[in-house]
Design a protein around this motif. Structure first.
Motif, short mmCIF file in Angstrom:
data_model
loop_
_atom_site.label_atom_id
_atom_site.label_comp_id
_atom_site.label_asym_id
_atom_site.label_seq_id
_atom_site.Cartn_x
_atom_site.Cartn_y
_atom_site.Cartn_z
N PRO A 71 -19.73 -16.48 -4.68
CA PRO A 71 -20.10 -17.14 -3.43
C PRO A 71 -19.50 -16.42 -2.22
CG PRO A 71 -18.31 -18.32 -4.48
CD PRO A 71 -18.71 -17.23 -5.44
N THR A 72 -20.11 -16.65 -1.07
CA THR A 72 -19.58 -16.15 0.20
C THR A 72 -18.89 -17.31 0.91
OG1 THR A 72 -21.34 -14.51 0.40
CG2 THR A 72 -20.15 -15.11 2.41
N THR A 73 -17.60 -17.15 1.16
CA THR A 73 -16.81 -18.22 1.75
C THR A 73 -16.98 -18.26 3.26
OG1 THR A 73 -15.16 -17.89 0.02
CG2 THR A 73 -14.49 -19.18 1.93
N TYR A 80 -8.70 -28.48 19.72
CA TYR A 80 -8.79 -29.93 19.70
C TYR A 80 -7.79 -30.52 20.69
CZ TYR A 80 -11.63 -29.85 15.45
OH TYR A 80 -12.63 -29.65 14.53
N CYS A 81 -8.23 -31.56 21.39
CA CYS A 81 -7.31 -32.31 22.23
C CYS A 81 -6.32 -33.05 21.33
CB CYS A 81 -8.05 -33.30 23.12
SG CYS A 81 -9.22 -32.49 24.26
N PHE A 82 -5.15 -33.31 21.85
CA PHE A 82 -4.06 -33.88 21.05
C PHE A 82 -4.45 -35.20 20.40
CE2 PHE A 82 -0.09 -36.13 20.34
CZ PHE A 82 0.68 -35.17 19.75
N GLU A 83 -5.19 -36.03 21.13
CA GLU A 83 -5.49 -37.37 20.62
C GLU A 83 -6.69 -37.38 19.68
OE1 GLU A 83 -7.63 -36.80 24.53
OE2 GLU A 83 -5.65 -36.37 23.68
N ILE A 84 -7.33 -36.24 19.47
CA ILE A 84 -8.49 -36.16 18.58
C ILE A 84 -8.08 -35.49 17.27
CG2 ILE A 84 -10.79 -35.18 18.27
CD1 ILE A 84 -11.17 -35.33 21.27
N THR A 85 -8.41 -36.12 16.15
CA THR A 85 -8.04 -35.58 14.85
C THR A 85 -8.93 -34.39 14.50
OG1 THR A 85 -7.31 -37.76 14.09
CG2 THR A 85 -7.72 -36.10 12.41
N ALA A 86 -8.30 -33.25 14.24
CA ALA A 86 -9.05 -32.04 13.89
C ALA A 86 -9.60 -32.15 12.47
CB ALA A 86 -8.16 -30.82 14.01
N ARG A 87 -10.73 -31.46 12.24
CA ARG A 87 -11.33 -31.47 10.90
C ARG A 87 -11.84 -30.09 10.56
NH1 ARG A 87 -15.35 -36.24 8.66
NH2 ARG A 87 -14.94 -35.89 6.44
N LEU A 88 -11.52 -29.61 9.36
CA LEU A 88 -12.04 -28.33 8.88
C LEU A 88 -13.48 -28.50 8.42
CD1 LEU A 88 -8.95 -27.07 6.86
CD2 LEU A 88 -9.50 -26.67 9.26
N ASN A 89 -14.22 -27.39 8.39
CA ASN A 89 -15.63 -27.47 8.02
C ASN A 89 -16.01 -26.22 7.22
OD1 ASN A 89 -18.26 -28.40 7.87
ND2 ASN A 89 -18.85 -27.51 9.82
N GLY A 90 -15.62 -26.22 5.95
CA GLY A 90 -15.91 -25.08 5.09
C GLY A 90 -17.25 -25.21 4.39
N SER A 91 -17.80 -24.07 3.94
CA SER A 91 -19.07 -24.08 3.21
C SER A 91 -19.14 -22.85 2.31
CB SER A 91 -20.25 -24.08 4.20
OG SER A 91 -20.24 -22.92 5.01
N GLY A 92 -20.16 -22.83 1.45
CA GLY A 92 -20.41 -21.66 0.61
C GLY A 92 -20.13 -21.87 -0.87
N GLY A 93 -19.59 -23.01 -1.25
CA GLY A 93 -19.27 -23.18 -2.67
C GLY A 93 -19.54 -24.59 -3.15
N GLN A 94 -19.19 -24.79 -4.43
CA GLN A 94 -19.30 -26.13 -5.01
C GLN A 94 -17.93 -26.79 -5.08
OE1 GLN A 94 -20.39 -26.66 -9.27
NE2 GLN A 94 -22.10 -27.86 -8.48
N THR A 95 -16.88 -25.99 -5.27
CA THR A 95 -15.51 -26.51 -5.21
C THR A 95 -14.75 -25.70 -4.17
OG1 THR A 95 -14.72 -25.04 -6.97
CG2 THR A 95 -15.58 -27.21 -7.63
N TYR A 96 -13.69 -26.33 -3.60
CA TYR A 96 -12.99 -25.74 -2.46
C TYR A 96 -11.48 -25.80 -2.66
CZ TYR A 96 -17.53 -26.03 -0.18
OH TYR A 96 -18.85 -25.88 0.14
N GLU A 97 -10.80 -24.81 -2.11
CA GLU A 97 -9.34 -24.77 -2.16
C GLU A 97 -8.82 -24.20 -0.84
OE1 GLU A 97 -5.64 -25.53 -3.66
OE2 GLU A 97 -7.54 -25.96 -4.67
N THR A 155 -10.82 -20.62 -0.26
CA THR A 155 -11.41 -20.00 -1.44
C THR A 155 -12.39 -21.01 -2.04
OG1 THR A 155 -9.40 -18.75 -1.89
CG2 THR A 155 -10.97 -18.96 -3.68
N VAL A 156 -13.56 -20.52 -2.48
CA VAL A 156 -14.55 -21.43 -3.06
C VAL A 156 -15.00 -20.90 -4.42
CG1 VAL A 156 -15.35 -22.17 -0.79
CG2 VAL A 156 -16.52 -20.28 -1.95
N LYS A 157 -15.55 -21.81 -5.22
CA LYS A 157 -16.20 -21.46 -6.47
C LYS A 157 -17.63 -21.98 -6.44
CE LYS A 157 -12.37 -21.28 -9.79
NZ LYS A 157 -11.82 -21.85 -11.04
N ASN A 158 -18.55 -21.20 -7.06
CA ASN A 158 -19.93 -21.67 -7.12
C ASN A 158 -20.17 -22.43 -8.42
OD1 ASN A 158 -20.17 -19.67 -9.06
ND2 ASN A 158 -21.19 -18.22 -7.70
N ALA A 159 -21.41 -22.84 -8.63
CA ALA A 159 -21.75 -23.63 -9.81
C ALA A 159 -21.60 -22.83 -11.10
CB ALA A 159 -23.19 -24.15 -9.68
#
Length: 353
Positions: free
Chosen positions: A102-104, A112-129, A159-163
């Protein structure tokens, strides 16, 4: 040559050319980027070997070969043994399935502003690390929250793994920047006389760099979109200022303004200097005053125990560091109001221990 001798020589030749058959553990499945060892017989067999991958001869001539698979596809690997006497064994072959990886994609760097909770947004796999897992709500999903109360820049690797079970070879990186907390101070609550101009001033507490200000209500302000408008009021008002940074981070604060019908000097009739931060000092409350000429406190003998011309200063009930006894004290005050009029006042206050 008699028949007995002929059979004897044939037996010797057959013995010389008999070799072990090569064995390959096939079929095989590997991921792109993997290095795999393939072998036949063992190193003690005095033979040479011809290895081929899709009919292309490889460099190894020993009983084993190491192959790094760089491209996905289906490959045929063959090997043929030749012993020291030049006798060749049968060609053994097997199939290798090289699986794609897979391509990670860890997502774009973000602020992000201090009062806003940041969130990651990964893609490219079936499992994620995600690593490190610091501040992450769950490092094993594609989009964990970054749960931190600290401003700063945080770097995460994905790092991701595919199916098919193949892992990405290269980790992707994302930087998350949590901006310092945006805080604004509208000013201390205050009192003014009717129609007395009051200069407001919003203070950027953490120096985050506000670029936009909005005051509400706008009634009585000369400009409700600057940090320091002037208010002229005929009644009590509460103003709330909302400030915004160039990154869209917001903060707000309020100020309460009490309006009196005229300028005056007010002094409480009692105070309790017990260090509980509640009515601990005897001081004048100035309404519509431009300048305090003096505020003076006398004991029952007419001696001055305290005197100041500093607004908001007051007497803490001590003389030369010693707390005075409960009793009545006389005060006098003189000030100039915002119109230039001189005001004089006097009264009595009780020290309560």
């Amino acid at each position: 040559m008699n028949n007995r001798l002929r059979y004897f020589l044939l037996a010797i030749m057959l013995h010389i050319c008999i070799i072990a058959n090569a064995q390959l553990p096939m079929p095989d499945s590997v991921c792109v980027g993997s290095t795999k060892r393939y072998h036949v017989n063992n190193a003690t067999v005095p033979s040479t070997y011809v290895w081929k991958i899709n009919s292309i001869i490889q460099t190894s001539t020993t009983h084993e070969i190491f192959v790094t698979w760089n491209t996905a596809g289906v490959y045929t690997i063959t090997v043929q043994e030749e012993n020291a006497n030049g006798c060749k064994g049968q060609i053994e072959q097997g199939v290798v399935y090289v699986l794609p990886i897979p391509t990670t994609n860890a997502g774009p760097d973000a602020l992000y502003c201090f009062e806003i909770t940041a969130r990651l947004n990964g893609s490219g796999g079936q499992t994620y690390e995600w690593t490190p897992s610091t501040y992450l709500t769950n490092p094993h999903i594609s989009n964990p929250f970054v749960n931190t109360s600290t401003a700063g820049t945080f770097t995460y690797y994905l790092t991701v793994k595919n199916a098919l079970g193949c892992s990405s070879i290269i980790k992707d990186t994302v930087k998350i920047t949590i901006l310092p907390k945006a805080s604004i101070f509208a000013g201390n609550d205050t009192s003014i006389a009717i129609n007395q101009p009051l200069q407001l001033n919003a203070v950027d507490i953490n120096n985050v760099g506000f670029v936009d200000y909005t005051w509400s209500l706008s009634f009585g302000l000369n400009n409700a979109t600057i940090k320091n408008p002037v208010a002229i009021l005929d009644r009590d008002r509460t103003y709330t200022v909302t400030a915004t940074t160039i990154n869209g981070c917001k903060a707000n604060d309020a100020i309460n303004i009490t309006v009196f019908t005229k300028a005056d000097i007010f002094v409480p009739t009692a105070f309790t200097p017990n260090d509980d931060n509640n009515n601990d000092m005897l001081r004048p409350i100035l309404v519509g005053i431009r300048e305090l000429k003096h505020f003076t406190v006398f004991n029952r003998y007419g001696e001055i125990v305290f005197k100041t011309s500093i607004q908001k200063a007051g007497w803490d009930g001590r003389i030369k560091g010693k707390m005075q006894n409960t009793g009545a004290y006389v005060w006098t005050a003189e000030a100039v109001d915002f119109k230039g009029n001189v005001l004089t006042r006097k009264g009595m206050a009780i020290l309560i221990k």
